[in-house]
Design a protein around this motif. Sequence first.
Motif, PDB file in Angstrom:
ATOM      1  N   ARG A 166      -1.743   6.010  13.732  1.00 18.55           N
ATOM      2  CA  ARG A 166      -0.710   6.765  14.449  1.00 18.55           C
ATOM      3  C   ARG A 166      -1.181   8.208  14.547  1.00 18.55           C
ATOM      4  NH1 ARG A 166       4.788   6.496  15.638  1.00 18.55           N
ATOM      5  NH2 ARG A 166       4.974   4.500  14.595  1.00 18.55           N
ATOM      6  N   ILE A 167      -1.036   8.804  15.720  1.00 23.58           N
ATOM      7  CA  ILE A 167      -1.426  10.194  15.907  1.00 23.58           C
ATOM      8  C   ILE A 167      -0.359  11.069  15.263  1.00 23.58           C
ATOM      9  CG2 ILE A 167      -1.943  12.002  17.588  1.00 23.58           C
ATOM     10  CD1 ILE A 167      -2.890   9.737  19.475  1.00 23.58           C
ATOM     11  N   ASP A 168      -0.783  11.918  14.327  1.00 25.06           N
ATOM     12  CA  ASP A 168       0.166  12.731  13.562  1.00 25.06           C
ATOM     13  C   ASP A 168       0.641  13.950  14.358  1.00 25.06           C
ATOM     14  OD1 ASP A 168      -1.816  14.728  13.331  1.00 25.06           O
ATOM     15  OD2 ASP A 168      -2.385  14.115  11.315  1.00 25.06           O
ATOM     16  N   SER A 169       1.531  14.725  13.749  1.00 22.73           N
ATOM     17  CA  SER A 169       2.132  15.874  14.437  1.00 22.73           C
ATOM     18  C   SER A 169       1.120  16.960  14.784  1.00 22.73           C
ATOM     19  CB  SER A 169       3.262  16.458  13.600  1.00 22.73           C
ATOM     20  OG  SER A 169       2.771  16.894  12.355  1.00 22.73           O
ATOM     21  N   ALA A 170      -0.032  16.952  14.115  1.00 24.06           N
ATOM     22  CA  ALA A 170      -1.092  17.912  14.429  1.00 24.06           C
ATOM     23  C   ALA A 170      -2.009  17.395  15.538  1.00 24.06           C
ATOM     24  CB  ALA A 170      -1.906  18.221  13.175  1.00 24.06           C
ATOM     25  N   GLY A 171      -1.773  16.151  15.985  1.00 23.23           N
ATOM     26  CA  GLY A 171      -2.581  15.584  17.062  1.00 23.23           C
ATOM     27  C   GLY A 171      -3.840  14.879  16.576  1.00 23.23           C
ATOM     28  N   ASN A 172      -3.888  14.531  15.297  1.00 20.59           N
ATOM     29  CA  ASN A 172      -5.077  13.907  14.705  1.00 20.59           C
ATOM     30  C   ASN A 172      -4.786  12.497  14.229  1.00 20.59           C
ATOM     31  OD1 ASN A 172      -6.566  16.391  14.849  1.00 20.59           O
ATOM     32  ND2 ASN A 172      -5.464  17.076  13.034  1.00 20.59           N
ATOM     33  N   ILE A 173      -5.860  11.731  14.041  1.00 24.28           N
ATOM     34  CA  ILE A 173      -5.782  10.469  13.315  1.00 24.28           C
ATOM     35  C   ILE A 173      -6.713  10.599  12.116  1.00 24.28           C
ATOM     36  CG2 ILE A 173      -5.132   9.019  15.262  1.00 24.28           C
ATOM     37  CD1 ILE A 173      -8.019   8.145  15.529  1.00 24.28           C
ATOM     38  N   ASP A 174      -6.331   9.966  11.020  1.00 22.87           N
ATOM     39  CA  ASP A 174      -7.112  10.043   9.795  1.00 22.87           C
ATOM     40  C   ASP A 174      -7.977   8.794   9.681  1.00 22.87           C
ATOM     41  OD1 ASP A 174      -8.104  10.914   7.397  1.00 22.87           O
ATOM     42  OD2 ASP A 174      -6.324  10.400   6.239  1.00 22.87           O
ATOM     43  N   VAL A 175      -9.241   8.919  10.078  1.00 23.93           N
ATOM     44  CA  VAL A 175     -10.163   7.789  10.124  1.00 23.93           C
ATOM     45  C   VAL A 175     -10.956   7.731   8.817  1.00 23.93           C
ATOM     46  CG1 VAL A 175     -12.113   6.763  11.365  1.00 23.93           C
ATOM     47  CG2 VAL A 175     -10.372   8.026  12.622  1.00 23.93           C
ATOM     48  N   PRO A 176     -10.979   6.564   8.140  1.00 26.98           N
ATOM     49  CA  PRO A 176     -11.785   6.450   6.921  1.00 26.98           C
ATOM     50  C   PRO A 176     -13.236   6.836   7.202  1.00 26.98           C
ATOM     51  CG  PRO A 176     -10.426   4.501   7.220  1.00 26.98           C
ATOM     52  CD  PRO A 176     -10.291   5.322   8.469  1.00 26.98           C
ATOM     53  N   LEU A 177     -13.849   7.505   6.290  1.00 27.87           N
ATOM     54  CA  LEU A 177     -15.223   7.992   6.339  1.00 27.87           C
ATOM     55  C   LEU A 177     -15.398   9.235   7.202  1.00 27.87           C
ATOM     56  CD1 LEU A 177     -17.125   4.593   6.727  1.00 27.87           C
ATOM     57  CD2 LEU A 177     -16.632   5.813   4.605  1.00 27.87           C
ATOM     58  N   LEU A 178     -14.444   9.513   8.087  1.00 27.73           N
ATOM     59  CA  LEU A 178     -14.565  10.674   8.972  1.00 27.73           C
ATOM     60  C   LEU A 178     -13.520  11.748   8.709  1.00 27.73           C
ATOM     61  CD1 LEU A 178     -15.276   8.992  12.432  1.00 27.73           C
ATOM     62  CD2 LEU A 178     -16.915   9.979  10.817  1.00 27.73           C
ATOM     63  N   GLY A 179     -12.381  11.359   8.156  1.00 30.29           N
ATOM     64  CA  GLY A 179     -11.294  12.305   7.941  1.00 30.29           C
ATOM     65  C   GLY A 179     -10.476  12.478   9.218  1.00 30.29           C
ATOM     66  N   ASN A 180      -9.879  13.666   9.380  1.00 32.38           N
ATOM     67  CA  ASN A 180      -9.048  13.936  10.556  1.00 32.38           C
ATOM     68  C   ASN A 180      -9.900  14.070  11.803  1.00 32.38           C
ATOM     69  OD1 ASN A 180      -6.504  13.886   9.417  1.00 32.38           O
ATOM     70  ND2 ASN A 180      -6.579  16.028   8.820  1.00 32.38           N
ATOM     71  N   VAL A 181      -9.534  13.303  12.820  1.00 33.69           N
ATOM     72  CA  VAL A 181     -10.229  13.332  14.099  1.00 33.69           C
ATOM     73  C   VAL A 181      -9.216  13.722  15.174  1.00 33.69           C
ATOM     74  CG1 VAL A 181     -11.450  11.933  15.818  1.00 33.69           C
ATOM     75  CG2 VAL A 181     -11.858  11.546  13.378  1.00 33.69           C
ATOM     76  N   PRO A 182      -9.471  14.786  15.945  1.00 29.84           N
ATOM     77  CA  PRO A 182      -8.542  15.171  17.018  1.00 29.84           C
ATOM     78  C   PRO A 182      -8.415  14.047  18.048  1.00 29.84           C
ATOM     79  CG  PRO A 182     -10.152  16.905  16.603  1.00 29.84           C
ATOM     80  CD  PRO A 182     -10.599  15.709  15.835  1.00 29.84           C
ATOM     81  N   ALA A 183      -7.159  13.723  18.399  1.00 33.25           N
ATOM     82  CA  ALA A 183      -6.917  12.636  19.357  1.00 33.25           C
ATOM     83  C   ALA A 183      -5.981  13.056  20.490  1.00 33.25           C
ATOM     84  CB  ALA A 183      -6.338  11.426  18.634  1.00 33.25           C
ATOM     85  N   SER A 184      -5.062  13.956  20.204  1.00 34.83           N
ATOM     86  CA  SER A 184      -4.077  14.360  21.200  1.00 34.83           C
ATOM     87  C   SER A 184      -4.753  15.030  22.398  1.00 34.83           C
ATOM     88  CB  SER A 184      -3.067  15.320  20.572  1.00 34.83           C
ATOM     89  OG  SER A 184      -2.011  15.561  21.454  1.00 34.83           O
ATOM     90  N   GLY A 185      -4.350  14.603  23.587  1.00 34.32           N
ATOM     91  CA  GLY A 185      -4.904  15.162  24.816  1.00 34.32           C
ATOM     92  C   GLY A 185      -6.114  14.422  25.340  1.00 34.32           C
TER      93      GLY A 185
END
Length: 153
Positions: free
Chosen positions: A26-45
């Motif tokens: 789920r894309i969080d309020s900061a616009g990121n997804i938390d991908v294992p091994l990568l951490g927060n990845v920007p997704a919004s937009g």
Amino acid sequence: MQYRLGTDDEVRLMTYGQDQLTSDFRIDSAGNIDVPLLGNVPASGLTTRELGQSIAASLRQKAILRDAKIAVQVTAYRLVSVIGEVEHPGQYAYQPGMTLLSAVAAAGGFTYRSWERYAYTIRQEGGSTVTGLLYPQNFVKPGDVIKVYERHF
């Protein structure tokens, strides 16, 4: 025009040949997804294709996978809020191709006091808020807030 991801969209990342890296996010309020091994990845937009390319590039850059192939699929869109003169005001699941009329139908239809010719909408686009009128055949977008007016006799 391609769909742009936003807060509260749910996506499935499918990593070919690496089932353990395939999961839903789920894309969080900061616009990121938390991908294992990568951490927060920007997704919004981003489009689903752009997000897949971004994650694949990160996996290659961090030497986690040499030939990463990622497909991204939207599994649940942001909700559409319908308020005002409808039978059951609330939030409803967006469906591609949804119009004002189908959003009102999801909310139980118009009340006997409804102004049925158009409704007011508030929409987030590119970091700004856009307001305007929607007519029954107009398409709504995920995250829209729709207000159905009361008719004045």
